[in-house]
Design a protein around this motif. Structure first.
Motif, mmCIF file in Angstrom:
data_model
loop_
_atom_site.group_PDB
_atom_site.id
_atom_site.type_symbol
_atom_site.label_atom_id
_atom_site.label_comp_id
_atom_site.label_asym_id
_atom_site.label_seq_id
_atom_site.Cartn_x
_atom_site.Cartn_y
_atom_site.Cartn_z
ATOM 1 N N MET A 67 0.878 -1.222 0.046
ATOM 2 C CA MET A 67 -0.110 0.074 -0.039
ATOM 3 C C MET A 67 1.003 1.167 0.171
ATOM 4 O O MET A 67 2.057 1.454 0.706
ATOM 5 N N SER A 68 0.500 2.200 -0.728
ATOM 6 C CA SER A 68 1.289 3.365 -0.764
ATOM 7 C C SER A 68 1.077 4.377 0.465
ATOM 8 O O SER A 68 0.112 4.124 1.229
ATOM 9 N N ILE A 69 2.100 5.126 0.900
ATOM 10 C CA ILE A 69 2.172 6.020 1.949
ATOM 11 C C ILE A 69 0.761 6.805 1.912
ATOM 12 O O ILE A 69 0.129 6.934 2.959
ATOM 13 N N ALA A 70 0.438 7.318 0.759
ATOM 14 C CA ALA A 70 -0.638 8.286 0.735
ATOM 15 C C ALA A 70 -2.149 7.463 1.315
ATOM 16 O O ALA A 70 -2.780 7.988 1.945
ATOM 17 N N LYS A 71 -2.262 6.203 1.016
ATOM 18 C CA LYS A 71 -3.253 5.470 1.239
ATOM 19 C C LYS A 71 -3.069 5.241 2.589
ATOM 20 O O LYS A 71 -4.246 5.191 3.385
ATOM 21 N N GLU A 72 -2.064 4.831 3.239
ATOM 22 C CA GLU A 72 -1.888 4.643 4.653
ATOM 23 C C GLU A 72 -2.077 5.562 5.629
ATOM 24 O O GLU A 72 -2.587 5.528 6.566
ATOM 25 N N ILE A 73 -1.931 6.777 5.047
ATOM 26 C CA ILE A 73 -1.911 8.105 6.093
ATOM 27 C C ILE A 73 -3.298 8.847 5.983
ATOM 28 O O ILE A 73 -3.613 9.486 6.743
ATOM 29 N N ALA A 74 -4.212 8.526 4.587
ATOM 30 C CA ALA A 74 -5.197 9.141 4.481
ATOM 31 C C ALA A 74 -6.207 9.211 5.471
ATOM 32 O O ALA A 74 -6.794 10.325 5.921
ATOM 33 N N PRO A 75 -6.520 8.099 6.248
ATOM 34 C CA PRO A 75 -7.508 8.042 7.212
ATOM 35 C C PRO A 75 -7.294 8.726 8.610
ATOM 36 O O PRO A 75 -7.913 9.300 9.385
ATOM 37 N N HIS A 76 -5.696 9.261 8.642
ATOM 38 C CA HIS A 76 -5.370 9.881 9.730
ATOM 39 C C HIS A 76 -5.297 11.469 9.667
ATOM 40 O O HIS A 76 -5.215 11.817 10.672
ATOM 41 N N LEU A 77 -5.300 11.892 8.407
ATOM 42 C CA LEU A 77 -5.291 13.247 8.299
ATOM 43 C C LEU A 77 -6.258 14.150 8.896
ATOM 44 O O LEU A 77 -5.910 14.952 9.259
ATOM 45 N N PRO A 78 -7.436 13.759 8.912
ATOM 46 C CA PRO A 78 -8.553 14.605 9.628
ATOM 47 C C PRO A 78 -8.023 14.735 11.137
ATOM 48 O O PRO A 78 -8.146 16.073 11.609
ATOM 49 N N TYR A 79 -7.327 13.889 11.861
ATOM 50 C CA TYR A 79 -7.201 13.919 13.320
ATOM 51 C C TYR A 79 -5.666 14.789 13.388
ATOM 52 O O TYR A 79 -5.517 15.490 14.307
ATOM 53 N N LEU A 80 -4.856 14.644 12.358
ATOM 54 C CA LEU A 80 -3.661 15.452 12.223
ATOM 55 C C LEU A 80 -4.096 16.855 12.143
ATOM 56 O O LEU A 80 -3.380 17.762 12.571
ATOM 57 N N ARG A 81 -5.135 17.333 11.149
ATOM 58 C CA ARG A 81 -5.521 18.553 10.996
ATOM 59 C C ARG A 81 -6.191 19.239 12.477
ATOM 60 O O ARG A 81 -5.708 20.329 12.776
ATOM 61 N N ARG A 82 -6.689 18.475 13.529
ATOM 62 C CA ARG A 82 -7.234 18.729 14.597
ATOM 63 C C ARG A 82 -5.868 18.881 15.443
ATOM 64 O O ARG A 82 -5.845 20.127 15.923
ATOM 65 N N PHE A 83 -4.904 18.258 15.520
ATOM 66 C CA PHE A 83 -3.837 18.467 16.304
ATOM 67 C C PHE A 83 -2.841 19.650 15.880
ATOM 68 O O PHE A 83 -2.522 20.626 16.555
ATOM 69 N N ALA A 84 -2.910 20.034 14.527
ATOM 70 C CA ALA A 84 -2.062 20.715 13.985
ATOM 71 C C ALA A 84 -2.809 22.446 14.109
ATOM 72 O O ALA A 84 -2.301 23.207 14.493
ATOM 73 N N ARG A 85 -4.322 22.502 14.048
ATOM 74 C CA ARG A 85 -4.960 23.376 14.503
ATOM 75 C C ARG A 85 -4.838 23.764 16.202
ATOM 76 O O ARG A 85 -4.555 24.999 16.423
ATOM 77 N N ALA A 86 -4.969 22.980 16.868
ATOM 78 C CA ALA A 86 -4.543 22.948 18.418
ATOM 79 C C ALA A 86 -3.056 23.879 18.785
ATOM 80 O O ALA A 86 -3.052 24.502 19.526
ATOM 81 N N LEU A 87 -1.896 23.054 17.983
ATOM 82 C CA LEU A 87 -0.870 23.591 17.950
ATOM 83 C C LEU A 87 -0.591 25.065 17.654
ATOM 84 O O LEU A 87 0.151 25.946 18.273
ATOM 85 N N SER A 88 -1.461 25.468 16.313
ATOM 86 C CA SER A 88 -1.162 26.788 15.669
ATOM 87 C C SER A 88 -2.110 27.726 16.112
ATOM 88 O O SER A 88 -1.806 29.088 15.904
ATOM 89 N N GLY A 89 -3.300 27.288 16.247
ATOM 90 C CA GLY A 89 -4.384 28.215 17.054
ATOM 91 C C GLY A 89 -5.451 28.527 16.114
ATOM 92 O O GLY A 89 -6.438 29.083 16.511
#
Length: 265
Positions: free
Chosen positions: A1-23
């Motif tokens: 499986m490509s990296i893109a497909k492996e990380i795709a399900p986790h991107l919404p949660y990473l966006r949440r984390f990035a938002r909390a860090l940056s404001g």
């Protein structure tokens, strides 16, 4: 499986984390996009030997930390819109990262250590440092409802180590209600089976009928609360407990409490 497909399900949660860090969501998304663009240019930079979600957060934090502004203790941009965000703003960068990974993203201590690329002991120390910093912002009065003297003393010590004040230790339903009447707490730590056969859960329900206060249940009988028949507690710790778990729950409860930042009256 490509990296893109492996990380795709986790991107919404990473966006949440990035938002909390940056404001802001816009700023957080900009960092996520920059990371993804860098990953497209150099797929080999993705950490190997880690679960995709852990690797994704690690490479994001690596990029985040490469920007000196993000590690200099500068207040998080536009992060004053609610009490929890103001509490987050005051945390120094590394403890803030560890705290969010543990309490918001739900990673274990070992996973936090892997993401931050530090030993587990250092990850634990960073989370504890966040707890101390939160306590300095929202130090409050704590009521302990616990009938076992040794356990009550252990909990009292943990509360005080975080910088809070214990208003009293109640062994029964009646004592708990009386203590609240004499001094309103900013946090309640409660067992559910008390010395005289009364219920800590009933005591908490009576307390919550008169005041709005965050509650952490510490019990050997979690199944009595996790029934699905009524709203379940947000913070539940099972006995025997680890001190770090209790301290983290206290910090988390106060961090997200909408009244955080005001000492209890």
């Amino acid at each position: 499986m490509s990296i893109a497909k492996e990380i795709a399900p986790h991107l919404p949660y990473l966006r949440r984390f990035a938002r909390a860090l940056s404001g802001t969501q816009a700023s957080g998304d900009a960092y996520v996009v920059a990371m993804l663009e860098a990953l497209v240019l150099d797929p080999a930079s993705f950490p190997t030997g880690l679960e995709p979600r852990i690797g994704l957060y690690r490479i994001f934090l690596r990029m985040w930390s490469s920007v000196s502004l993000n590690t200099a203790g500068t207040p998080v941009a536009e992060i004053s819109r609610n009490p929890a965000e103001r509490n987050l703003e005051a945390l120094t960068p590394r403890p803030r990262q560890a705290f969010l990974l543990r309490t918001v993203e739900g990673f274990s201590i070992d996973e936090v250590a892997a993401i931050m690329d530090v030993p587990a002991a250092e990850a634990t120390a960073l989370i504890q440092a966040a707890g101390q910093e939160i306590a300095e912002q929202v130090a409050t009065d704590v009521l302990i409802i616990e009938d076992e003297p040794i356990i009550a003393l252990d909990i009292e010590t943990m509360v005080q180590e975080l910088g809070h004040t214990v208003t009293g230790i109640a062994r029964t339903h009646r004592e708990a209600v009386a203590l609240v009447a004499s001094k309103r707490p900013g946090l309640v730590l409660a067992d559910i089976q008390l010395a005289d056969g009364s219920s800590g859960l009933d005591a908490v329900n009576e307390i919550l009928s008169s005041i709005d206060v965050p509650v952490i249940f510490i019990t050997a009988y979690p199944e009595r609360l996790l029934t699905g028949d009524r709203p379940e507690p947000a913070f539940l710790i099972t006995k025997p407990f680890q001190p770090e778990a209790v301290k983290a729950a206290i910090s988390q409860a106060l961090f997200f409490d909408r009244r955080a930042g005001r000492k209890a009256a």
